[in-house]
Enzyme design. Structure first.
Site, PDB file in Angstrom:
ATOM      1  N   SER A 124      -9.989  35.240  -8.282  1.00  0.00           N
ATOM      2  CA  SER A 124      -8.754  34.461  -8.338  1.00  0.00           C
ATOM      3  C   SER A 124      -7.580  35.323  -8.777  1.00  0.00           C
ATOM      4  O   SER A 124      -7.755  36.266  -9.565  1.00  0.00           O
ATOM      5  CB  SER A 124      -8.914  33.299  -9.323  1.00  0.00           C
ATOM      6  OG  SER A 124      -7.694  32.626  -9.533  1.00  0.00           O
ATOM      7  N   TYR A 151     -10.288  29.458 -17.080  1.00  0.00           N
ATOM      8  CA  TYR A 151     -10.695  29.546 -15.675  1.00  0.00           C
ATOM      9  C   TYR A 151     -10.529  30.978 -15.173  1.00  0.00           C
ATOM     10  O   TYR A 151     -11.454  31.570 -14.604  1.00  0.00           O
ATOM     11  CB  TYR A 151      -9.869  28.587 -14.814  1.00  0.00           C
ATOM     12  CG  TYR A 151      -9.912  28.939 -13.348  1.00  0.00           C
ATOM     13  CD1 TYR A 151     -11.049  28.668 -12.590  1.00  0.00           C
ATOM     14  CD2 TYR A 151      -8.828  29.564 -12.722  1.00  0.00           C
ATOM     15  CE1 TYR A 151     -11.104  29.017 -11.249  1.00  0.00           C
ATOM     16  CE2 TYR A 151      -8.884  29.907 -11.390  1.00  0.00           C
ATOM     17  CZ  TYR A 151     -10.018  29.634 -10.654  1.00  0.00           C
ATOM     18  OH  TYR A 151     -10.076  29.982  -9.325  1.00  0.00           O
ATOM     19  N   LYS A 187      -8.779  17.199  -4.825  1.00  0.00           N
ATOM     20  CA  LYS A 187      -8.606  18.107  -5.954  1.00  0.00           C
ATOM     21  C   LYS A 187      -7.803  17.532  -7.119  1.00  0.00           C
ATOM     22  O   LYS A 187      -7.627  18.212  -8.141  1.00  0.00           O
ATOM     23  CB  LYS A 187      -7.959  19.412  -5.477  1.00  0.00           C
ATOM     24  CG  LYS A 187      -8.918  20.279  -4.656  1.00  0.00           C
ATOM     25  CD  LYS A 187      -8.225  21.484  -4.029  1.00  0.00           C
ATOM     26  CE  LYS A 187      -7.659  22.438  -5.039  1.00  0.00           C
ATOM     27  NZ  LYS A 187      -8.711  23.156  -5.800  1.00  0.00           N
ATOM     28  N   ARG A 224       6.012  32.033  -6.432  1.00  0.00           N
ATOM     29  CA  ARG A 224       4.572  32.154  -6.214  1.00  0.00           C
ATOM     30  C   ARG A 224       4.315  32.700  -4.808  1.00  0.00           C
ATOM     31  O   ARG A 224       5.135  32.547  -3.900  1.00  0.00           O
ATOM     32  CB  ARG A 224       3.883  30.792  -6.346  1.00  0.00           C
ATOM     33  CG  ARG A 224       3.952  30.183  -7.738  1.00  0.00           C
ATOM     34  CD  ARG A 224       3.080  30.939  -8.726  1.00  0.00           C
ATOM     35  NE  ARG A 224       3.211  30.406 -10.074  1.00  0.00           N
ATOM     36  CZ  ARG A 224       2.486  29.405 -10.559  1.00  0.00           C
ATOM     37  NH1 ARG A 224       1.586  28.816  -9.802  1.00  0.00           N
ATOM     38  NH2 ARG A 224       2.668  28.998 -11.797  1.00  0.00           N
TER      39      ARG A 224
END
Length: 335
Positions: A124, A151, A187, A224
């Site tokens: 990730s 995470y 999600k 982002r």
């Protein structure tokens, strides 16, 4: 395996009912592959709906997978695409994340290597933390990286384990950036802003974005690296098919865009005039918020990926008009 033809491959996809996992099954189907074993935890949400249009040979719940692999019942695989993990960036149960994201991945990787199956797993971009140590993949030292949440750390731990264990050069780890697109309905709070914004515009005519708490970023101008899921799976399968490709790879567009850009793209896809409001960011995530992410994708390009990456505006238009408005999922018979 060839990046455009997996017809002779037998593939295991963990997390195969989830967002990127089901998109990979879709992409494999479109490349001639139906000899797929899907593994997931279906639970009580609606992600099972992602599987209904897809073609695969078998389904297995995650808690039974390792035992059945080790017993030989499931047979041989050419490729393991390990997308199964807890993907919640706000999950507080560190023990759960270690067992689910780290230990399970260790065991599955060990099995794949012992059985000569190509192993490709989801790391990730969260492993990069605030980006102060850079966001470059490749042979850079990953020890200085400081993830901002548990995470990200659970993903980082396996990257470190594979490197320290001397087998990162035999597998592929993919650092996905901000992926969005069809099949993410289940999600919850982890859905992309595109999905959340579509509902906001539909019911209220407005999109709400977090205010900035840094002087160097105006409200909504946090940036982002947004990547359409169709591009993400094309990149993934390209690397899976290229056995010379090993180690860590960024999976992103290579271009940082603002949240305002994203919101305007949603309004544009719906043919509506933009109306944006800025709201307070929850205090619990303020010190863990990434203000800028941008994938360096030179390694991906050096590994032979030549496809043009879909622009934010084009991707959002496709997602909104062809999937969100008609409430459709990815189907192998449609692009």
């Amino acid at each position: 395996m060839k990046s455009d033809d997996f017809s002779s491959s037998r593939v295991l996809v963990t997390g195969g009912a989830g967002f990127i996992g089901s998109a990979l099954v879709w992409a494999l189907n479109r490349r001639g592959c139906e000899d797929i074993v899907v593994c997931d935890i279906l639970g009580t949400n609606e992600k099972w709906r992602n599987l209904t249009p897809l073609q695969f040979a078998d389904y297995i719940e995650a808690d039974a997978l390792l035992a059945r692999l080790q017993s030989g019942v499931l047979g041989k695989f050419d490729l393991v695409l390990h997308m199964g993990a807890c993907s919640s960036t706000t999950e507080k149960d560190a023990t759960y994340l270690i067992r689910n994201n780290y230990e399970f991945t260790k065991d599955l990787a060990a099995w794949a290597l012992a059985n000569k199956a190509r192993f490709v797993y989801a790391s990730s971009a969260a492993t990069y933390g605030d980006g102060s140590a850079g966001m470059e993949d490749g042979d850079a030292d990953i020890n200085p990286l400081r993830p901002l949440n548990m995470y990200g750390y659970s993903k980082h731990l396996f990257d470190l384990h594979a490197r320290c264990g001397g087998f990162l050069n035999k597998i592929v780890g993919l650092k996905y950036f901000n992926v969005y697109g069809p099949n993410e309905d289940h999600k919850g709070d982890m859905r992309s802003l595109v999905h959340k914004s579509f509902a906001q515009v539909k019911h209220e005519g407005v999109i709400r974005l977090f205010k900035s708490y840094r002087k160097d970023y105006k409200d909504g101008e946090q940036k982002r690296d947004f990547l359409y899921v169709k591009d993400a799976v094309a990149m993934t399968l390209h690397l899976a098919a290229n056995k010379k490709a090993t180690g860590l790879f960024n999976i992103g567009s290579g271009e940082a865009r603002t949240w305002i850009d994203l919101a305007n793209s949603v309004f544009g896809a719906l043919g509506k005039k933009p109306k944006i409001e800025f709201i307070e960011m929850p205090e619990a995530i303020r010190d863990k918020y990434q203000y800028f992410t941008q994938a360096g994708i030179s390694r991906l390009r050096a590994a032979g990926y030549r496809e043009k990456i879909t622009s934010l505006e084009s991707a959002v238009t496709d997602y909104v008009q062809n999937y969100l408005v008609p409430d459709k999922r990815l189907e192998p018979t449609s692009a």
